[in-house]
Design a protein around this motif. Structure first.
Motif, mmCIF file in Angstrom:
data_model
loop_
_atom_site.group_PDB
_atom_site.id
_atom_site.type_symbol
_atom_site.label_atom_id
_atom_site.label_comp_id
_atom_site.label_asym_id
_atom_site.label_seq_id
_atom_site.Cartn_x
_atom_site.Cartn_y
_atom_site.Cartn_z
ATOM 1 N N HIS A 143 0.810 -1.214 0.000
ATOM 2 C CA HIS A 143 0.000 0.000 0.000
ATOM 3 C C HIS A 143 0.849 1.272 0.000
ATOM 4 O O HIS A 143 0.406 2.311 -0.504
ATOM 5 N N ARG A 144 2.069 1.194 0.515
ATOM 6 C CA ARG A 144 2.940 2.378 0.515
ATOM 7 C C ARG A 144 3.238 2.855 -0.901
ATOM 8 O O ARG A 144 3.416 4.067 -1.132
ATOM 9 N N GLU A 147 0.235 4.749 -2.051
ATOM 10 C CA GLU A 147 0.222 6.021 -1.322
ATOM 11 C C GLU A 147 1.211 7.013 -1.926
ATOM 12 O O GLU A 147 0.895 8.201 -2.099
ATOM 13 N N LYS A 148 2.396 6.548 -2.264
ATOM 14 C CA LYS A 148 3.417 7.417 -2.856
ATOM 15 C C LYS A 148 2.969 7.951 -4.212
ATOM 16 O O LYS A 148 3.166 9.127 -4.531
ATOM 17 N N GLU A 151 0.555 10.616 -3.721
ATOM 18 C CA GLU A 151 1.273 11.801 -3.214
ATOM 19 C C GLU A 151 1.877 12.607 -4.344
ATOM 20 O O GLU A 151 1.819 13.847 -4.335
ATOM 21 N N GLU A 194 -9.341 4.843 0.697
ATOM 22 C CA GLU A 194 -8.215 5.500 1.362
ATOM 23 C C GLU A 194 -7.594 6.573 0.487
ATOM 24 O O GLU A 194 -7.184 7.639 0.974
ATOM 25 N N PHE A 195 -7.561 6.300 -0.822
ATOM 26 C CA PHE A 195 -6.932 7.231 -1.769
ATOM 27 C C PHE A 195 -7.912 7.515 -2.915
ATOM 28 O O PHE A 195 -7.787 6.961 -4.015
ATOM 29 N N MET A 198 -6.569 8.220 -6.497
ATOM 30 C CA MET A 198 -5.617 7.271 -7.073
ATOM 31 C C MET A 198 -5.932 7.032 -8.555
ATOM 32 O O MET A 198 -7.092 6.902 -8.941
#
Length: 303
Positions: A143-144, A147-148, A151, A194-195, A198
């Motif tokens: 998931h990181r 997330e990146k 970002e 969550e995102f 995305m």
């Protein structure tokens, strides 16, 4: 108008040499890669129609499947630099590329995204695969990476690979199932919740999802259904106007991009001509067609 192919493939010579040094039987394991238009840049360039540009992503020869985390990260970083040089040399045909990241080394993957995708022109996003290291791409340990990418506000290209737990894998049907399952995993894991912003571009027109959209609607939740529609999809299904119209009706006009899977699909150099012919026959407006050909990917990839 210039048409931008968002999903075309390449296997650069330095990366190939390094992978063959690690495993000399690599072509025996992946016979579909024995394609001179994939590895011979001059032939590849000559095969591209005059009014088409290609965003290049690596064929699914993933370093993490062959070597340790440190070496995989080194191979990915070097391959991305080689791809950048190819793009800079032939910018008139290759407006951008898609970076490779080592999914057996998430810390290094994040660093590569920061160093080579967020901080440099030329790499429009990263390519992920439906499974990595024996796990679904939606596994919490990955998931990181999602997330990146949120970002830095750049898209993920989602490509299928075989699930090695299955004994009867085949290219005609298995990859479409794997894409569908990965999309389902992404949705049901809550990644879009969550995102919400995305951006994921799915190969092969969203695979089984458009055909089974009503099953999604009535069997799954309203939230799940809406999240499935957040994916972006390409047109790489070797023609088939009616199927493209089905995908277009589900994912909507702003979420479909030209993609051909070049040089695969139709020998020797791919299905670009056939796919464009199918798009031309779609029952959509010229404005919507232009979104598929250029506008959507230009905005999505920041070209």
């Amino acid at each position: 108008m210039t048409k931008i192919d968002a999903f075309a493939h390449i296997l650069t010579p330095k990366l190939l040499a390094k992978m063959e040094a690690i495993d000399p039987t690599v072509f025996d394991k992946f016979p579909f890669m024995k394609n001179e238009f994939l590895t011979d840049l001059d032939k590849h360039l000559k095969s591209i129609p005059e009014d088409v540009q290609q965003i290049l992503s690596f064929v699914n020869l993933n370093p993490e499947d062959f070597t340790d985390p440190k070496k995989a990260a080194e191979l990915c970083r070097a391959a991305n630099e080689e791809l950048l040089e190819t793009i800079k040399t032939h910018y008139d045909k290759f407006p951008a590329g898609v970076a490779m990241v080592p999914m057996n080394n998430i810390d290094a993957a994040i660093k590569i995204i920061d160093d080579q995708v967020a901080s440099k022109d030329g790499l429009a996003g990263i390519q992920l695969f439906t499974r990595a290291m024996g796990k679904t791409i939606a596994d919490p340990s990955y998931h990181r990476v999602f997330e990146k990418m949120v970002e830095i506000d750049k898209p993920i290209w989602l490509h299928p690979v075989f699930d090695q737990r299955k004994p009867d894998n085949n290219i005609a049907f298995s990859w479409e199932y794997e894409l569908t399952q990965a999309m389902n995993d992404i949705v049901t894991s809550g990644l879009y919740q969550e995102f919400p912003n995305m951006k994921v571009i799915v190969h092969h027109a969203g695979a089984m999802v458009p055909f089974f959209s009503q099953r999604i609607k009535y069997i799954m939740t309203k939230e799940n259904y809406e999240d499935f529609q957040k994916f972006y999809v390409d047109t790489a299904i070797l023609g088939n106007t009616k199927a493209l119209e089905l995908a277009f009706s589900f994912f909507k006009a702003d979420h479909v991009v030209l993609g051909t899977d070049s040089p695969f699909g139709i020998p020797p150099a791919g299905a670009t001509k056939v796919i464009i012919e199918a798009i031309e026959k779609m029952d959509i407006t010229d404005k919507q067609r232009n979104k598929i050909y250029q506008d959507n990917i230009t905005k999505l990839a920041g070209l």
